[in-house]
Design a protein around this motif. Sequence first.
Motif, PDB file in Angstrom:
ATOM      1  N   SER A 235       0.825  -1.208   0.000  1.00  0.00           N
ATOM      2  CA  SER A 235       0.000   0.000   0.000  1.00  0.00           C
ATOM      3  C   SER A 235       0.859   1.258   0.000  1.00  0.00           C
ATOM      4  CB  SER A 235      -0.921   0.010   1.216  1.00  0.00           C
ATOM      5  OG  SER A 235      -1.812  -1.086   1.190  1.00  0.00           O
ATOM      6  N   LEU A 236       1.956   1.223   0.762  1.00  0.00           N
ATOM      7  CA  LEU A 236       2.860   2.378   0.779  1.00  0.00           C
ATOM      8  C   LEU A 236       3.521   2.587  -0.581  1.00  0.00           C
ATOM      9  CD1 LEU A 236       4.559   1.974   4.272  1.00  0.00           C
ATOM     10  CD2 LEU A 236       2.912   3.718   3.585  1.00  0.00           C
ATOM     11  N   GLU A 237       3.917   1.495  -1.222  1.00  0.00           N
ATOM     12  CA  GLU A 237       4.544   1.616  -2.543  1.00  0.00           C
ATOM     13  C   GLU A 237       3.547   2.163  -3.555  1.00  0.00           C
ATOM     14  OE1 GLU A 237       7.093   1.983  -5.409  1.00  0.00           O
ATOM     15  OE2 GLU A 237       7.638   1.476  -3.332  1.00  0.00           O
ATOM     16  N   ALA A 238       2.296   1.700  -3.479  1.00  0.00           N
ATOM     17  CA  ALA A 238       1.267   2.220  -4.372  1.00  0.00           C
ATOM     18  C   ALA A 238       1.060   3.710  -4.132  1.00  0.00           C
ATOM     19  CB  ALA A 238      -0.038   1.455  -4.181  1.00  0.00           C
ATOM     20  N   ALA A 239       1.086   4.134  -2.874  1.00  0.00           N
ATOM     21  CA  ALA A 239       0.922   5.552  -2.564  1.00  0.00           C
ATOM     22  C   ALA A 239       2.085   6.366  -3.125  1.00  0.00           C
ATOM     23  CB  ALA A 239       0.827   5.739  -1.055  1.00  0.00           C
ATOM     24  N   ARG A 240       3.284   5.823  -3.061  1.00  0.00           N
ATOM     25  CA  ARG A 240       4.431   6.533  -3.634  1.00  0.00           C
ATOM     26  C   ARG A 240       4.258   6.719  -5.140  1.00  0.00           C
ATOM     27  NH1 ARG A 240       7.278   2.506  -0.587  1.00  0.00           N
ATOM     28  NH2 ARG A 240       7.786   3.302   1.490  1.00  0.00           N
ATOM     29  N   ARG A 241       3.734   5.697  -5.810  1.00  0.00           N
ATOM     30  CA  ARG A 241       3.536   5.808  -7.258  1.00  0.00           C
ATOM     31  C   ARG A 241       2.498   6.878  -7.586  1.00  0.00           C
ATOM     32  NH1 ARG A 241       3.778   0.089  -6.923  1.00  0.00           N
ATOM     33  NH2 ARG A 241       1.525  -0.139  -7.259  1.00  0.00           N
ATOM     34  N   VAL A 242       1.455   6.949  -6.788  1.00  0.00           N
ATOM     35  CA  VAL A 242       0.413   7.948  -7.036  1.00  0.00           C
ATOM     36  C   VAL A 242       0.957   9.356  -6.807  1.00  0.00           C
ATOM     37  CG1 VAL A 242      -1.806   8.839  -6.214  1.00  0.00           C
ATOM     38  CG2 VAL A 242      -1.496   6.377  -6.532  1.00  0.00           C
ATOM     39  N   VAL A 243       1.705   9.549  -5.717  1.00  0.00           N
ATOM     40  CA  VAL A 243       2.276  10.862  -5.431  1.00  0.00           C
ATOM     41  C   VAL A 243       3.244  11.281  -6.538  1.00  0.00           C
ATOM     42  CG1 VAL A 243       3.803  12.131  -3.872  1.00  0.00           C
ATOM     43  CG2 VAL A 243       1.942  10.726  -2.944  1.00  0.00           C
ATOM     44  N   ALA A 244       4.071  10.332  -6.965  1.00  0.00           N
ATOM     45  CA  ALA A 244       5.024  10.641  -8.045  1.00  0.00           C
ATOM     46  C   ALA A 244       4.299  11.008  -9.329  1.00  0.00           C
ATOM     47  CB  ALA A 244       5.950   9.449  -8.272  1.00  0.00           C
ATOM     48  N   GLU A 275       2.006   9.914   7.329  1.00  0.00           N
ATOM     49  CA  GLU A 275       1.736   9.235   8.591  1.00  0.00           C
ATOM     50  C   GLU A 275       2.561   7.964   8.804  1.00  0.00           C
ATOM     51  OE1 GLU A 275      -2.813  10.235   9.853  1.00  0.00           O
ATOM     52  OE2 GLU A 275      -2.549   8.681   8.353  1.00  0.00           O
ATOM     53  N   PHE A 276       2.888   7.277   7.705  1.00  0.00           N
ATOM     54  CA  PHE A 276       3.421   5.924   7.890  1.00  0.00           C
ATOM     55  C   PHE A 276       4.706   5.599   7.148  1.00  0.00           C
ATOM     56  CE2 PHE A 276      -1.120   5.276   8.906  1.00  0.00           C
ATOM     57  CZ  PHE A 276      -0.978   4.640  10.136  1.00  0.00           C
TER      58      PHE A 276
END
Length: 280
Positions: A235-244, A275-276
């Motif tokens: 989930s964190l990796e997916a969030a990084r991709r979205v932010v990028a 947060e995480f």
Amino acid sequence: MFTRYCRSMLCTPATATDRYANCHRSAADICLVDLEDSVPPQAKAEARARASAFFTDQSAAGRRCAVRINVISDPDGVRDLLALRDYPVPPSIVLVPKVESPRDVEIVARLLRPVRPDLDLCVVIETPRGVENALAIAAASPRPRALIFGSADYASALGIPLRWGPLVQARSRLVNAARAAGVEAIDSPTFHLQDLSALRREAVLAQDLGFSGKIALHPHQVGVINEVFSPDAESLEAARRVVAAGQRSGQGITTVDGVMVGRPFFEASQRLLDEFDPSG
């Protein structure tokens, strides 16, 4: 390190001093000593006196420790507030039960802030009037840090079963009020202490509604709660991709992994990382 205010809050009766150290040594984000529901009327004075050790015990060092007082319209609630002012280590977090108006928040803050200027107030919404006034309470001045749903008292007041379905509307209203005011929302405990699968199901449902954490009644509940309210590595990796992707598109509409994303996705993903994400 995560910066979420609270995923888990472990509650310990003030009269059970032999459990203080275990509470402090748990993985709970906040350790809570209780003067209210878990203490019988005849033991209130004893609990009030004993609870000061919860904050001074060596095992409390480095922990965020809280206390739940009695209802402030009750004599025991007033006695609790006066006693907390004289604790050698005043608690930094106070849970105020059965809050029904912003005035309840103001009274507690006025009495305790002089001895603890950095005091956080968490208010428990557990009556029909409290639910009706949840937004005004969440936006009170001083603003509480979190709204906490008290399912047992609320279900009792309405005369309905203590199950997820009958209580989902009240939970939703509480979360919406908390988020509208910019404060946290923490769910009530799961009372089946040995049924960790039931705890997990309820925690997932609470997270899906928008709660950021949940009360625990036993140390073995804490791990499940922390796990549910923390994202996994995927989930964190997916969030990084979205932010990028948002940075590349100038916050414009784009796609990530075949999904169309825009500003709400970018903002939610950034909050998750803030947060995480241990990498910052």
